[in-house]
Design a protein around this motif. Structure first.
Motif, PDB file in Angstrom:
ATOM      1  N   PHE A  77       9.441   0.183  -9.379  1.00  0.00           N
ATOM      2  CA  PHE A  77       9.194   1.625  -9.434  1.00  0.00           C
ATOM      3  C   PHE A  77       8.031   2.056  -8.541  1.00  0.00           C
ATOM      4  O   PHE A  77       8.175   2.937  -7.694  1.00  0.00           O
ATOM      5  CB  PHE A  77       8.933   2.069 -10.876  1.00  0.00           C
ATOM      6  N   ILE A  78       6.868   1.448  -8.714  1.00  0.00           N
ATOM      7  CA  ILE A  78       5.696   1.909  -7.955  1.00  0.00           C
ATOM      8  C   ILE A  78       5.830   1.572  -6.474  1.00  0.00           C
ATOM      9  O   ILE A  78       5.363   2.321  -5.613  1.00  0.00           O
ATOM     10  CB  ILE A  78       4.362   1.375  -8.559  1.00  0.00           C
ATOM     11  N   GLY A  79       6.506   0.470  -6.165  1.00  0.00           N
ATOM     12  CA  GLY A  79       6.741   0.123  -4.762  1.00  0.00           C
ATOM     13  C   GLY A  79       7.534   1.196  -4.042  1.00  0.00           C
ATOM     14  O   GLY A  79       7.209   1.588  -2.918  1.00  0.00           O
ATOM     15  N   LYS A  80       8.577   1.680  -4.690  1.00  0.00           N
ATOM     16  CA  LYS A  80       9.386   2.751  -4.087  1.00  0.00           C
ATOM     17  C   LYS A  80       8.556   4.020  -3.912  1.00  0.00           C
ATOM     18  O   LYS A  80       8.720   4.744  -2.925  1.00  0.00           O
ATOM     19  CB  LYS A  80      10.618   3.018  -4.944  1.00  0.00           C
ATOM     20  N   GLN A  81       7.665   4.296  -4.863  1.00  0.00           N
ATOM     21  CA  GLN A  81       6.794   5.461  -4.737  1.00  0.00           C
ATOM     22  C   GLN A  81       5.873   5.314  -3.524  1.00  0.00           C
ATOM     23  O   GLN A  81       5.633   6.284  -2.797  1.00  0.00           O
ATOM     24  CB  GLN A  81       5.960   5.654  -6.016  1.00  0.00           C
ATOM     25  N   HIS A  82       5.358   4.108  -3.300  1.00  0.00           N
ATOM     26  CA  HIS A  82       4.506   3.863  -2.136  1.00  0.00           C
ATOM     27  C   HIS A  82       5.295   4.049  -0.844  1.00  0.00           C
ATOM     28  O   HIS A  82       4.776   4.625   0.121  1.00  0.00           O
ATOM     29  CB  HIS A  82       3.908   2.454  -2.195  1.00  0.00           C
ATOM     30  N   ILE A  83       6.527   3.550  -0.808  1.00  0.00           N
ATOM     31  CA  ILE A  83       7.345   3.711   0.400  1.00  0.00           C
ATOM     32  C   ILE A  83       7.511   5.195   0.711  1.00  0.00           C
ATOM     33  O   ILE A  83       7.333   5.620   1.867  1.00  0.00           O
ATOM     34  CB  ILE A  83       8.707   3.017   0.247  1.00  0.00           C
ATOM     35  N   THR A 133       2.715  -5.294  -6.730  1.00  0.00           N
ATOM     36  CA  THR A 133       3.166  -6.276  -7.713  1.00  0.00           C
ATOM     37  C   THR A 133       2.528  -5.974  -9.067  1.00  0.00           C
ATOM     38  O   THR A 133       1.615  -5.147  -9.161  1.00  0.00           O
ATOM     39  CB  THR A 133       2.776  -7.703  -7.267  1.00  0.00           C
ATOM     40  N   PRO A 134       2.964  -6.667 -10.120  1.00  0.00           N
ATOM     41  CA  PRO A 134       2.286  -6.499 -11.415  1.00  0.00           C
ATOM     42  C   PRO A 134       0.803  -6.874 -11.305  1.00  0.00           C
ATOM     43  O   PRO A 134       0.422  -7.731 -10.494  1.00  0.00           O
ATOM     44  CB  PRO A 134       3.032  -7.464 -12.332  1.00  0.00           C
ATOM     45  N   SER A 135      -0.021  -6.238 -12.112  1.00  0.00           N
ATOM     46  CA  SER A 135      -1.475  -6.428 -12.055  1.00  0.00           C
ATOM     47  C   SER A 135      -1.893  -7.893 -12.093  1.00  0.00           C
ATOM     48  O   SER A 135      -2.839  -8.293 -11.421  1.00  0.00           O
ATOM     49  CB  SER A 135      -2.154  -5.677 -13.204  1.00  0.00           C
ATOM     50  N   VAL A 147      -2.014 -12.426  -4.525  1.00  0.00           N
ATOM     51  CA  VAL A 147      -1.374 -11.813  -3.348  1.00  0.00           C
ATOM     52  C   VAL A 147      -2.432 -11.268  -2.408  1.00  0.00           C
ATOM     53  O   VAL A 147      -2.372 -11.474  -1.189  1.00  0.00           O
ATOM     54  CB  VAL A 147      -0.381 -10.709  -3.772  1.00  0.00           C
ATOM     55  N   ASN A 148      -3.432 -10.571  -2.953  1.00  0.00           N
ATOM     56  CA  ASN A 148      -4.493 -10.010  -2.110  1.00  0.00           C
ATOM     57  C   ASN A 148      -5.261 -11.100  -1.377  1.00  0.00           C
ATOM     58  O   ASN A 148      -5.551 -10.977  -0.188  1.00  0.00           O
ATOM     59  CB  ASN A 148      -5.452  -9.164  -2.951  1.00  0.00           C
ATOM     60  N   TYR A 183      -3.905  -2.847   0.854  1.00  0.00           N
ATOM     61  CA  TYR A 183      -3.989  -1.617   0.077  1.00  0.00           C
ATOM     62  C   TYR A 183      -3.282  -1.944  -1.224  1.00  0.00           C
ATOM     63  O   TYR A 183      -2.080  -2.202  -1.239  1.00  0.00           O
ATOM     64  CB  TYR A 183      -3.305  -0.463   0.803  1.00  0.00           C
ATOM     65  N   CYS A 184      -4.021  -1.988  -2.298  1.00  0.00           N
ATOM     66  CA  CYS A 184      -3.504  -2.505  -3.555  1.00  0.00           C
ATOM     67  C   CYS A 184      -3.370  -1.409  -4.594  1.00  0.00           C
ATOM     68  O   CYS A 184      -4.282  -0.603  -4.779  1.00  0.00           O
ATOM     69  CB  CYS A 184      -4.450  -3.601  -4.069  1.00  0.00           C
ATOM     70  N   GLU A 185      -2.247  -1.419  -5.271  1.00  0.00           N
ATOM     71  CA  GLU A 185      -2.110  -0.577  -6.460  1.00  0.00           C
ATOM     72  C   GLU A 185      -3.174  -1.053  -7.439  1.00  0.00           C
ATOM     73  O   GLU A 185      -3.501  -2.237  -7.488  1.00  0.00           O
ATOM     74  CB  GLU A 185      -0.699  -0.736  -7.036  1.00  0.00           C
ATOM     75  N   LYS A 186      -3.747  -0.149  -8.216  1.00  0.00           N
ATOM     76  CA  LYS A 186      -4.817  -0.540  -9.133  1.00  0.00           C
ATOM     77  C   LYS A 186      -4.314  -1.509 -10.185  1.00  0.00           C
ATOM     78  O   LYS A 186      -3.151  -1.434 -10.542  1.00  0.00           O
ATOM     79  CB  LYS A 186      -5.452   0.693  -9.765  1.00  0.00           C
ATOM     80  N   PRO A 187      -5.127  -2.406 -10.608  1.00  0.00           N
ATOM     81  CA  PRO A 187      -6.482  -2.777 -10.177  1.00  0.00           C
ATOM     82  C   PRO A 187      -6.428  -3.778  -9.017  1.00  0.00           C
ATOM     83  O   PRO A 187      -5.405  -4.427  -8.800  1.00  0.00           O
ATOM     84  CB  PRO A 187      -7.063  -3.452 -11.422  1.00  0.00           C
ATOM     85  N   LEU A 188      -7.525  -3.900  -8.304  1.00  0.00           N
ATOM     86  CA  LEU A 188      -7.597  -4.882  -7.217  1.00  0.00           C
ATOM     87  C   LEU A 188      -7.413  -6.289  -7.768  1.00  0.00           C
ATOM     88  O   LEU A 188      -6.715  -7.109  -7.187  1.00  0.00           O
ATOM     89  CB  LEU A 188      -8.945  -4.763  -6.500  1.00  0.00           C
ATOM     90  N   THR A 189      -8.055  -6.569  -8.892  1.00  0.00           N
ATOM     91  CA  THR A 189      -7.960  -7.856  -9.585  1.00  0.00           C
ATOM     92  C   THR A 189      -8.130  -7.585 -11.079  1.00  0.00           C
ATOM     93  O   THR A 189      -8.384  -6.460 -11.484  1.00  0.00           O
ATOM     94  CB  THR A 189      -9.071  -8.840  -9.144  1.00  0.00           C
TER      95      THR A 189
END
Length: 137
Positions: A13-19, A73-75, A81-82, A93-99
């Motif tokens: 879901f969030i990946g598609k929003q970023h695209i 990806t999931p938190s 990944v980062n 550029y990471c969806e929250k949180p960075l870690t």
């Protein structure tokens, strides 16, 4: 104008929003997507006319055309990944949180500085009207 070549990891879901958001930014282009569900990665690549897709994000990190990685990806996967993206010389550029921990985040800050790459975190609701109202209350 030079186009920033973006690879996106995690096409849920969030990946598609970023695209969708990236497509509105002049000078930005999603050139590859990756997801551990290879069929879903392929479907999203086809849906959004993205030229490359991978069933393993490490293949995306090895792609020389990818300059910046959007980590959706999931938190629990963000740190790994980062860290690998930074090691591959990719901006992140990471969806929250960075870690998940402050120690991991501090480590990534040092690694990003040493690698000469930028690292950012998406905090899209920070200016949301409802969030501002909650803060005020």
């Amino acid at each position: 104008m030079k186009h920033l070549k973006i690879g996106l990891v995690g096409v849920g879901f969030i990946g598609k929003q970023h695209i969708e958001a990236i497509r509105r930014i002049p000078g930005s282009e999603v050139v590859a997507v990756a997801d551990n569900n290879a069929d879903m990665a392929r479907q999203v690549a086809d849906q959004f006319c993205i030229p490359k897709w991978y069933g393993d994000y490490r293949e995306l990190l090895a792609d020389p055309k990818v300059e910046l990685v959007h980590n959706c990806t999931p938190s629990s996967s963000h740190y790994g990944v980062n860290k690998e993206a930074i090691a591959a010389g990719k901006h992140i550029y990471c969806e929250k949180p960075l870690t998940l921990t402050a120690d991991e985040a501090a480590e990534l800050v040092v690694l990003a500085r040493e690698a000469g790459v930028a690292a950012g975190v998406n905090l899209n609701y920070r200016h949301n009207v409802m969030v501002k109202e909650m803060r005020e209350r």
